[in-house]
Design a protein around this motif. Structure first.
Motif, PDB file in Angstrom:
ATOM      1  N   THR A 144       0.820  -1.211   0.000  1.00 29.08           N
ATOM      2  CA  THR A 144       0.000   0.000   0.000  1.00 29.08           C
ATOM      3  C   THR A 144       0.850   1.256   0.000  1.00 29.08           C
ATOM      4  N   GLU A 146       0.592   3.574   2.107  1.00 29.18           N
ATOM      5  CA  GLU A 146       0.963   3.798   3.502  1.00 29.18           C
ATOM      6  C   GLU A 146       2.285   3.114   3.836  1.00 29.18           C
ATOM      7  N   THR A 147       2.447   1.863   3.393  1.00 27.56           N
ATOM      8  CA  THR A 147       3.687   1.127   3.654  1.00 27.56           C
ATOM      9  C   THR A 147       4.861   1.765   2.929  1.00 27.56           C
ATOM     10  N   ARG A 150       5.975   4.823   4.767  1.00 27.08           N
ATOM     11  CA  ARG A 150       6.775   4.449   5.949  1.00 27.08           C
ATOM     12  C   ARG A 150       8.209   4.100   5.538  1.00 27.08           C
ATOM     13  N   ARG A 176       2.492  12.363  -0.413  1.00 30.78           N
ATOM     14  CA  ARG A 176       2.893  12.231   0.991  1.00 30.78           C
ATOM     15  C   ARG A 176       4.399  12.065   1.191  1.00 30.78           C
TER      16      ARG A 176
END
Length: 291
Positions: A144, A146-147, A150, A176
């Motif tokens: 994703t 999100e991963t 990170r 992001r």
């Protein structure tokens, strides 16, 4: 760090299935002469899944030798075992690779936390620039946004090859973490729109047969000639699609054979292109004056 038109290069085999080193060297020189910005050995297109450990090392070593510092070599060293991926990556570093391409762990279907820890462990173990590779159609799991965001906090994770076919996911990564991680297209037919979103280049299958044309499209885009880039993107669209009428790299290797550059030989469980798809492929290659 790694930008422009990059090729996920095929691994040529002889009739007996062994690695054809001399032809490989010729293909590498063809790429560099055509303006390709980086060579990626032992990716999916390089049939890494059917190379044994010794062959995997030899293919990378020959690539590094033949390139001879003319462009970066980003070695495919991913695996579905973190320990194995670290071992392959350390070996590539010792041989002189400039970076690593690390496919998302396949078959295991790890959680997002497992994917994060996998990549973090490799990054901590091997001091080379690392390119993540998200290709859920092959691995069975999507990494994703999100991963990826990170992982972008880890200094030597410098880019992601995105082949999920999802421009929303690409856009979210760039929105992001675009200042921390570069996004590279892993789908030739989406390179232009991904560049428009802020991508930095492509790791291309089609560049195996049309390296100068793929390079021209990317160059036009970054020169601000978006109309020319768009025109080239649309002109190449049918060729990009033809490279996936069967499992990659069967169509691209067949194309290279028809062009007289290397044998279409692949390793089981892959096999030769069927008659109907072969005729479709020939039609497209003739249209582009490649045969």
């Amino acid at each position: 760090m790694f930008k422009g038109s990059m090729v996920a290069i095929v691994t040529p085999f002889k009739a007996d299935g062994s690695f054809d080193e001399e032809t490989y060297r010729q293909l590498i020189d063809f790429q560099i002469a055509s303006g390709t910005d980086a060579i990626i050995p032992c990716g999916t297109t390089g049939e890494s899944a059917t190379l044994d450990f010794d062959e995997h090392a030899r293919v990378i070593q020959v690539c590094i030798e033949q390139v001879n510092k003319r462009v970066p070599v980003i070695a495919g060293t991913g695996a579905n075992s973190t320990t194995e991926a670290i071992g392959l990556s350390k070996n590539a570093k010792d041989m002189g690779a400039d970076g690593l391409l690390l496919v998302c762990p396949y078959y295991n279907k790890p959680s997002q936390e497992g994917i994060y820890r996998h990549y973090k462990a490799i990054a901590e173990a091997v001091a080379l620039p690392q390119v993540l590779y998200n290709v859920p159609g092959r691995t069975g799991v999507n990494m994703t946004a999100e991963t990826t965001v990170r992982l972008a906090e880890i200094p030597n994770i410098v880019a992601i090859k995105e082949a999920a076919g999802d421009l929303t996911q690409v856009s979210e990564i760039l929105a992001r973490a675009g200042d921390k991680i570069d996004v590279l297209s892993g789908d030739d037919f989406l390179t232009f729109p991904m560049l428009a979103c802020g991508g930095k280049g492509v790791i291309s299958v089609s560049a195996n047969i049309v390296p100068a044309q793929v390079k021209a499209m990317v160059t036009a885009f970054f020169a601000g000639d978006w109309e020319q880039a768009r025109r080239l993107h649309l002109e190449l669209l049918d060729l990009h699609k033809a490279m996936f009428i069967d499992a990659n790299p069967v169509p691209v290797k067949t194309s290279l054979e028809l062009m007289g550059k290397c044998a279409a030989q692949v390793r089981l469980p892959l096999c030769e292109l069927g008659a109907a798809n072969l005729e479709k492929l020939k039609t497209v290659l003739k249209k582009h004056k490649l045969i």
